[in-house]
Design a protein around this motif. Structure first.
Motif, PDB file in Angstrom:
ATOM      1  N   SER A 145       0.867  -1.185   0.000  1.00 52.53           N
ATOM      2  CA  SER A 145       0.000   0.000   0.000  1.00 52.53           C
ATOM      3  C   SER A 145       0.898   1.228   0.000  1.00 52.53           C
ATOM      4  O   SER A 145       2.003   1.197   0.561  1.00 52.53           O
ATOM      5  CB  SER A 145      -0.949   0.024   1.205  1.00 52.53           C
ATOM      6  OG  SER A 145      -0.225  -0.022   2.393  1.00 52.53           O
ATOM      7  N   ASP A 146       0.443   2.275  -0.637  1.00 54.34           N
ATOM      8  CA  ASP A 146       1.221   3.528  -0.740  1.00 54.34           C
ATOM      9  C   ASP A 146       2.658   3.268  -1.207  1.00 54.34           C
ATOM     10  O   ASP A 146       3.614   3.782  -0.604  1.00 54.34           O
ATOM     11  CB  ASP A 146       1.239   4.273   0.614  1.00 54.34           C
ATOM     12  CG  ASP A 146      -0.162   4.584   1.094  1.00 54.34           C
ATOM     13  OD1 ASP A 146      -1.020   4.850   0.236  1.00 54.34           O
ATOM     14  OD2 ASP A 146      -0.399   4.520   2.319  1.00 54.34           O
ATOM     15  N   ASN A 147       2.805   2.471  -2.244  1.00 59.31           N
ATOM     16  CA  ASN A 147       4.128   2.161  -2.815  1.00 59.31           C
ATOM     17  C   ASN A 147       5.095   1.541  -1.823  1.00 59.31           C
ATOM     18  O   ASN A 147       6.304   1.659  -1.975  1.00 59.31           O
ATOM     19  CB  ASN A 147       4.771   3.407  -3.428  1.00 59.31           C
ATOM     20  CG  ASN A 147       4.044   3.821  -4.679  1.00 59.31           C
ATOM     21  OD1 ASN A 147       3.492   2.973  -5.381  1.00 59.31           O
ATOM     22  ND2 ASN A 147       4.024   5.113  -4.949  1.00 59.31           N
ATOM     23  N   ASP A 148       4.574   0.917  -0.796  1.00 58.04           N
ATOM     24  CA  ASP A 148       5.451   0.298   0.192  1.00 58.04           C
ATOM     25  C   ASP A 148       4.974  -1.138   0.402  1.00 58.04           C
ATOM     26  O   ASP A 148       3.812  -1.375   0.767  1.00 58.04           O
ATOM     27  CB  ASP A 148       5.393   1.093   1.508  1.00 58.04           C
ATOM     28  CG  ASP A 148       6.407   0.582   2.502  1.00 58.04           C
ATOM     29  OD1 ASP A 148       7.385  -0.068   2.076  1.00 58.04           O
ATOM     30  OD2 ASP A 148       6.219   0.813   3.715  1.00 58.04           O
TER      31      ASP A 148
END
Ligand code: NAD
Length: 366
Positions: A145-148
């Motif tokens: 999520s959120d590029n993580d």
């Protein structure tokens, strides 16, 4: 083995170890997917959520054929690195449909979604792997999520049944086979120098590396189910080894690249492995020696041998060919140091930068 003999000539006691073996039933045979329904029936699991990616239509058809009316819910939305939002929707659908077992047929992305639902619901998971990711043998799962991407170990993520069927890999494109096979080799390599490697994981990893050395090129260049089957066994062994002992610098770097730049999983492993081995070899000479022996390679030329194998199975030409810019190398190096990635060789900025710069260019490791 030479490393077991002390300078005095006496044989050294093997290093002490304690381990918990991973549970689960494994079936391997040509056509084994046909046995899946019987395995579920034996366990009185009758309400199946069948997870197969929409672009893997032939796998979906095969899964529907063998499971018949047991399938209560079909889920075909699968994405790499398992977006959290997707896992939540799939979990809600599983709960609403009152299913009692998850069946995932496909590569590591499909297995990953099955694992996420299994962890969230506690439902048993059966996996039919069709790439060499080896995820089906590990209790490790990831959510993005959120590029993580965050990964965790949870025994509920470990499938209770794994069915390996080389016939299903006939349709696997060569462009997937090569990088995926190198991904399995990376699992073998890192299992040999992970902090808590033991003689059992060593044996699994070395056999896996030997099979990849022997069969990956044939599996890549022909549709020979036997060669593809041997590499499937290697992926299984690699997954058990790595799932038991955990990862090290190579995986941590690939994970870093995937998180920062959304690079493709198997290709990132295939590109990085020779350079990671080159960086680590001075710190793990005995493990690297055994890996070289298993791959019939000269010890000093091990990184070059891995690079050559990668070249013969279509490894992309360096990180530059999967979207990384040369001027991003300093930031990647700094991120590795800042995050204190696990490594048997201390992380030195200049040496690590050089290794990443070489991986970016894709030239033979020095
Ligand atoms: P993938 O699952 O995305 O599959 C790669 C491609 O192969 C896809 O396009 C897929 O449609 C295609 N494909 C798969 N089987 C096929 C078949 N039989 N015939 C034709 N095409 C087929 O890629 P992957 O490399 O297998 O898995 C990558 C994912 O797995 C990543 O998210 C990675 O983080 C995860 N992974 C997890 C672990 C773990 O232990 N948790 C280990 C390895 C990989």
């Amino acid at each position: 083995m030479a490393s077991d003999i002390a300078d005095s000539g006496t044989v050294q006691m093997p290093a002490a170890f304690a381990r918990t073996s991973l549970p689960g039933r494994i079936i391997f045979s040509d056509g084994a997917v046909g046995l899946l329904a019987g395995e579920l029936d034996q366990r009185e699991l009758r309400r199946v959520m069948l997870i197969v990616a929409s672009h893997d239509a032939r796998l979906a058809e095969r899964g529907s054929d063998v499971l018949g009316e047991r399938v209560q819910l079909r889920w075909d939305e699968v994405r790499q690195h398992v977006p959290l939002e997707l896992a939540q929707r799939a979990t809600d659908a599983a709960t609403a449909a009152g299913i009692d077992v998850l069946v995932a047929i496909g590569g590591g992305s499909t297995t990953g979604l099955g694992k996420a639902i299994s962890v969230a619901t506690g439902l048993p998971l059966a996996v039919v792997p069709t790439t060499y990711a080896g995820s089906e043998m590990t209790p490790i799962y990831g959510l993005t999520s959120d590029n993580d991407k965050k990964t965790a170990r949870d025994m509920r993520a470990l499938p209770s049944i794994v069915v390996y069927d080389p016939q299903l890999l006939i349709t696997l494109p060569a462009a997937v086979i090569g990088p995926s096979g190198l991904n399995a080799l990376a699992h073998c390599a890192e299992a040999l120098w992970a902090a808590n490697a033991d003689p059992i994981t060593d044996a699994l990893a070395l056999d896996g590396a030997g099979r990849i050395h022997q069969h990956l090129v044939t599996a890549y260049s022909t549709e020979d189910p036997a060669a593809r089957g041997h590499v499937l066994i290697a992926a299984c062994l690699a997954g058990i080894a790595l799932g038991t002992v955990g990862t090290s610098l190579h995986h941590a770097l690939c994970h870093l690249l995937g998180g920062m730049f959304d690079t493709p999983h198997a290709e990132t492993h295939a590109i990085m492995l020779p350079y990671a081995v080159s960086y680590l070899q001075p710190a793990v000479p005995a493990a690297a020696r055994r890996l070289a022996q298993a791959m019939d390679a000269d010890e000093r030329a091990l990184p070059g041998s891995i690079w050559s194998l990668g070249q013969s199975v279509g490894t992309p030409a360096g990180l530059r060919s999967i979207g990384i810019l040369e001027d991003q190398i300093p930031a990647i190096t700094q991120a590795a140091l800042t995050r204190k990635l696990p490594s048997p060789r201390p992380l030195e900025y200049a040496a690590l930068h050089d290794a990443l710069r070489a991986a970016w260019a894709g030239q033979p490791p020095g």
